[in-house]
Design a protein around this motif. Structure first.
Motif, PDB file in Angstrom:
ATOM      1  N   TYR A  58       0.751  -1.346  -0.042  1.00 18.68           N
ATOM      2  CA  TYR A  58       0.044   0.139  -0.094  1.00 18.68           C
ATOM      3  C   TYR A  58       0.721   1.130  -0.008  1.00 18.68           C
ATOM      4  CZ  TYR A  58      -3.405   3.372   1.204  1.00 18.68           C
ATOM      5  OH  TYR A  58      -4.187   4.482   1.230  1.00 18.68           O
ATOM      6  N   SER A  61      -4.443  -9.723  -3.533  1.00 20.22           N
ATOM      7  CA  SER A  61      -5.027  -8.861  -4.506  1.00 20.22           C
ATOM      8  C   SER A  61      -4.259  -7.472  -4.171  1.00 20.22           C
ATOM      9  CB  SER A  61      -6.609  -8.711  -3.964  1.00 20.22           C
ATOM     10  OG  SER A  61      -6.621  -7.911  -2.629  1.00 20.22           O
ATOM     11  N   LEU A  62      -3.835  -7.078  -3.283  1.00 17.77           N
ATOM     12  CA  LEU A  62      -3.297  -5.638  -3.256  1.00 17.77           C
ATOM     13  C   LEU A  62      -1.982  -5.604  -4.134  1.00 17.77           C
ATOM     14  CD1 LEU A  62      -3.337  -2.739  -1.924  1.00 17.77           C
ATOM     15  CD2 LEU A  62      -1.615  -3.839  -0.078  1.00 17.77           C
ATOM     16  N   ASN A 120      -1.933  -7.065  -7.038  1.00 17.51           N
ATOM     17  CA  ASN A 120      -2.412  -6.920  -8.287  1.00 17.51           C
ATOM     18  C   ASN A 120      -2.851  -5.423  -8.558  1.00 17.51           C
ATOM     19  OD1 ASN A 120      -1.850  -9.629  -9.072  1.00 17.51           O
ATOM     20  ND2 ASN A 120      -3.666 -10.101  -7.947  1.00 17.51           N
ATOM     21  N   ASP A 121      -3.569  -4.838  -7.388  1.00 14.82           N
ATOM     22  CA  ASP A 121      -3.881  -3.450  -7.593  1.00 14.82           C
ATOM     23  C   ASP A 121      -2.639  -2.525  -7.741  1.00 14.82           C
ATOM     24  OD1 ASP A 121      -6.286  -4.475  -6.939  1.00 14.82           O
ATOM     25  OD2 ASP A 121      -6.301  -3.568  -4.807  1.00 14.82           O
ATOM     26  N   GLN A 135      -1.310  -0.257 -11.056  1.00 10.51           N
ATOM     27  CA  GLN A 135      -1.058   1.293 -11.063  1.00 10.51           C
ATOM     28  C   GLN A 135       0.283   1.483 -11.726  1.00 10.51           C
ATOM     29  OE1 GLN A 135      -2.168   3.789  -7.880  1.00 10.51           O
ATOM     30  NE2 GLN A 135      -3.499   2.373  -6.868  1.00 10.51           N
TER      31      GLN A 135
END
Ligand code: ATP
Ligand code: MG
Length: 262
Positions: free
Chosen positions: A152, A191-192, A194-195, A199
């Motif tokens: 993140y 999943s983070l 892949n996010d 980006q």
């Protein structure tokens, strides 16, 4: 003439040193002449290359302050097959010593100038800080390779780093580019990941390496034996990923396709 790449990210533990050692060994495996410069007082790249940081006669510190020349400080990494400019805690004193010197940001660049033609690639392992040492690496480099975990806060840190690179390019090294962004300890089940990956693709389409480095225990074990993963366990996913990275890096260079600036 060697391409000089700084492996940098002010965030700690993202895989800078692991990338330096394994990319250096993989480039050697493709018959490239490689010099690895340890520019971190932690001396992790030195130990991971099989050189004892506690028993150095000369180190990169002596080179930066003009106490010895670069060739005198160099050692050969037997398992890695590359030349190493080693470092240890002495290098912490460089921050202060450099402040009093002329051209303090360019000491490494000038030290490298006479030997650049002896290598195909020079990789610089930076400390986890935007310090005078990292500035020396960025001034000496043609490009920056940024290893990062797809977390993140990674993107926030990345924008600070990109701003610093742009500032150095404006003030001190107009040809400095972001050579590549490397996703390390990559786990697509999260999943983070892949996010963040999506980006990165959107913002840095040219720079993002297709090759990703998986989380692989062999990569974490190899340095305690002073070896790259390629020698420690050449079938490991980590070793294979870094070979793929070396291939991608060389192909990019050859194609000259990479024209985007920082
Ligand atoms: N792909 C990977 N899979 C598993 N472990 C890894 C991987 N990459 C690095 N590591 C481990 O994670 C830790 C941090 O890696 P490394 O030392 O390369 O990061 P760094 O960015 O150089 O750290 P620092 O900022 O302290 O210099 C080390 O213990 C290393 O062995
Ligand atoms: Mg490191």
């Amino acid at each position: 003439m060697a391409k000089v790449f700084a492996i940098a990210n002010q965030k700690g533990g993202v895989g800078k040193t692991t990338t330096c050692i394994n990319l250096a060994a993989s480039l050697v495996a493709t018959k490239r002449r490689v010099l690895l410069i340890d520019l971190d007082p932690q001396g992790n790249a030195t130990m991971g290359s099989g050189v004892d940081k506690h028993a150095l006669e000369h180190s990169i510190y002596d080179v930066l302050i003009g106490e010895c020349n670069l060739v005198e400080a160099m050692q050969f990494s037997e398992h890695g097959g590359y030349q190493l400019l080693p470092a240890n805690r002495d290098l912490t004193a460089a921050e202060v010593a450099l402040l009093e010197m002329k051209m303090k940001e360019s000491r490494l660049r000038y030290a490298l100038a006479p030997i650049r033609e002896n290598y195909d690639y020079i990789l610089i392992d930076c400390p986890p800080a935007l310090s005078m040492l990292t500035i020396n690496a960025l001034v000496a480099a043609d490009g920056v390779i940024i290893p990062m975990q797809c977390e993140y806060y990674a993107l926030e840190g990345l924008s600070d780093l990109v701003n610093s690179i742009q500032r150095i390019a404006q003030l001190l090294n107009p040809s400095l580019k972001i050579e590549g962004l490397l996703r390390t300890m990559y786990d697509p089940r999260i999943s983070l990941t892949n996010d963040v990956s999506a980006q990165l693709k959107e913002h840095f389409p040219e720079q993002l390496y297709q090759t990703v480095i998986p989380r692989n225990v062999r990569l974490a074990e190899a340095p305690s034996f002073g070896m790259p993963a390629l020698v420690y366990d050449k079938q490991s996913r980590g070793a294979i990923a870094y070979l793929a990275l070396a291939g991608e890096l060389v192909r990019r260079q050859r194609a000259g396709a990479h024209t985007a600036t920082a």
